[in-house]
Every structure is written in structure tokens, then in C-alpha cells.
Write an enzyme that holds these catalytic residues in place. Sequence first.
Site, short mmCIF file in Angstrom:
data_model
loop_
_atom_site.label_atom_id
_atom_site.label_comp_id
_atom_site.label_asym_id
_atom_site.label_seq_id
_atom_site.Cartn_x
_atom_site.Cartn_y
_atom_site.Cartn_z
N TYR A 109 0.85 -1.19 0.00
CA TYR A 109 0.00 0.00 0.00
C TYR A 109 0.88 1.24 0.00
O TYR A 109 1.88 1.31 0.73
CB TYR A 109 -0.90 0.03 1.24
CG TYR A 109 -1.69 1.31 1.33
CD1 TYR A 109 -2.92 1.44 0.71
CD2 TYR A 109 -1.17 2.42 2.00
CE1 TYR A 109 -3.63 2.62 0.76
CE2 TYR A 109 -1.87 3.62 2.05
CZ TYR A 109 -3.09 3.71 1.43
OH TYR A 109 -3.78 4.89 1.46
N GLU A 197 -2.93 7.74 -4.30
CA GLU A 197 -2.94 6.44 -3.62
C GLU A 197 -2.70 5.33 -4.63
O GLU A 197 -3.34 5.30 -5.68
CB GLU A 197 -4.28 6.23 -2.92
CG GLU A 197 -4.32 4.99 -2.05
CD GLU A 197 -5.71 4.74 -1.46
OE1 GLU A 197 -5.88 4.93 -0.26
OE2 GLU A 197 -6.61 4.35 -2.22
#
Length: 390
Positions: A109, A197
Site C-alpha cells: 500500500y 494512492e
Amino acid sequence: MDIHEYQAKEILARFGVPVPRGGLAYSPEQAGYRARELGGSAWVVKAQIHSGGRGAAGGVKLCRSEAEVQEFAATLFGRQLVTKQTDANGKGVYRLWVEGASDIKQELYLGFVLDRKSERIMIVASAHGGMEIEDLAEKDPNSLRRMTIDPAVGLSEFQARELAFQLGLKGGQIAQMVTILKACYRAYRDLDAMMVEINPLVITGTGDLVALDAKMSFDTNALFRRPEIAELRDRSQEDPRESTAGDHGLAYVGLDGDIGCIINGAGLAMATMDMIKLAGGEPANFLDIGGGASPERVVRAFRTVLADRNVSVILVNIFAGINRCDWVAQGVVLAYRELGLTLPVVVRLAGTNVEEGRRIIDASGLPLITADTLEDAAMKAVATRQQLAA
Ligand code: GDP
Ligand code: MN
């Protein structure tokens, strides 16, 4: 302002982030054609909507033939996809992204956000990314690595390397990660982004880092100087009530109740919502008319609030500083005449030119319900709606 995954990937790729090859499709046939064009034997078909959580909602699928790509695409087009992040209405699927499938060894992530406390861009990263990142953030917040970036220095090489080590990356992956981190940081800074992101950022079978998903959102206040970003706006993904209000310089927030609220200022709007709830009612929306609202702007506010079919009572609550109660009162009277209003309207005016405002309301001869305080106004609005419902 949010943009689609494929748009974010295109931007990040330009800054140097490795992404899989893919193509956009507006029809099932085109999706099939994209798969053939890309070649290979497996593809991932992904609904392009302004929301994450598509995987869990059935908006992402690994397909093993051109026919399967086309079939899955046919089930997605025109659908309202409901994810954990959307409301019950979901978001309409009108574009698909077809991508050559990647061989995933590990999902990481990576996020860049604005940390208001330190007033800096912050990197949030984890060696365990993918669809369960929210659960992980809740259960084991320490597993998330955080790092803030000094705006005067930018993201330094040693910081980027340190983060790569913390994530357990090895050999050539370190240099790849440094490139990705710097690219995301530059994209964030140079394009006035609010969020970047990549989830998941994957390690492939060959040990390389690739961005499998990408999300970017931008500061709307800076769009005037980023025309290339502004043109990526997709109105099909917005609440039409909110975008139409925005076009008229009004800030509108849609809610689920039946009392429509016309207010000045976000703080007073919050207080009014609370008062309505305390009185036992539910707001349908609130519309902020801003400062110095002309009678015409007040009429537009009424038009916007009335477009919501759930509204059964309208509450106008103005605490005028820069605003003028007489202008607002003129606007209310004008709205009655021009829009053929039939719903009950509760009006509470206070502040600048309040006497003249009240005089206009009283002289209008219209069935307006007046109130003196915020509490009084909320109680009258809720009582009126209960009478209607009975
Ligand atoms: P999101 O659910 O909206 O965040 O959509 P993502 O783009 O992150 O896709 C959801 C999940 O699909 C990812 O976490 C991956 O596990 C999986 N996925 C996406 N692309 C591929 C791919 O190329 N190959 C494989 N095997 N899985 C993929
Ligand atoms: Mn994702």
C-alpha cells in the site's frame, strides 16, 4: 475533485511510475477489442467509477478469454455499482479499463496525503496492501509506515530509501521504489493534488514493482491554473444536485431527510442541522447561500432545494453579517412568486437590516411562518412537517 483510475495511471506514468498496459472501453465490443489489441491470455476488466472498493463489489474481474472480457463488460455497462465507499445509489459505470493481467507476488500500500497537523505532505505505506488495508489500519495501525516531507527540501533520496527498507524491499526493488516515491511526490506537488494512492502496488513474479491501481484527487481551488486536470472532470460521477448548485456559486450538500435548509455559512448550517435533529426532524439537504446574497441568488437557492423531491418543508435561517436580511426577504418573496411555491416556508432572519427584512416578509401577505431564534425556527419546521405527515 476526483478522477478515474485510468486517468491517474496515465498521469503517474508520465512522472515515472510503472503501470500495466491497458486500454479504455465504452462498450463491451470495445472491451473485447482492447483485450485482443493488448495480446496475452489473461486480462483484468475494471469498472471506472469514482470509488474504491470495486474489487469487493464485483467491479473488477480477471478474465481468461476475449469472450469472457466482453461478457463481463456487458454486465457492467450502465450498472450502478454500489461499493463500501458509495451511497446506496452507487455510481454509474460508463467506462471500463482493460488491462493485461499481472502476476502478483505481494501487494503493498502506498498513499500520499496532506497531514494538516504537521502542514506537510505525508507518505503512508504498508507492506500489506490490497483490499483489506482498511481492516489492517484499524486492527494494527502500527504496521502503517508514516513519513512527512519537508516542503523546502522535497522528498530526499535517503528518506525514500529508508521507507523502501522499512517495507522489506530488496535489491533492485529499492531503486524502483525510490523512483515511484519521487514520481508520486512530484505529481502531487506539481499538479495541486490532495491525495495520491496506489493500492495495491504489487511485486510481480519477476520481482518488479508495478502500480495495479491508482487514485488521485485534486484541490478544486487550484483547478483554475490546472486546465489539463480540470478537463478530466466526470460529471456522471457527481451528485447532480451538488454539481448544479456549484455551477451557481452555491454550496449544496444532499442528505436523506425532508426538511430543505437555506442557510448562510457552514457553521450556522451545522448548528441548524443539530437543532432540526434535536427537535425530532431530519434535514433533506443544506444549501449555503454564501455572503452578500442577492435576491436572485436566493431564488436559485430555492430552485435547487426544491429539485430534491423529498423536501416537504423549507427552512430559511439567515444570520446576516455581510448578507442583508432585506435582500434575503426580497429573494424569498420573489421565489414564492416565480416558482409557484406550495410548500410551507419557515423564515428566521437576524442581523444586518433585519427590521426591513421582517417588514418585507410581513407586507408580502404570503403564508410564511416566521421565527425569532434558531431553536424556534427548527421547532416550527419540524412541527409543520409533522402536521403535513399526519
Ligand atoms: P479497488 O477494489 O477499487 O481498489 O480495485 P483494485 O484495482 O485495487 O482491484 C482490486 C483487486 O483486484 C486488487 O487488490 C488485486 O488483488 C486484484 N487485481 C487487480 N488487478 C489484477 C491483476 O492484474 N491480476 C490479478 N491476479 N489480480 C488483480
Ligand atoms: Mn485498489
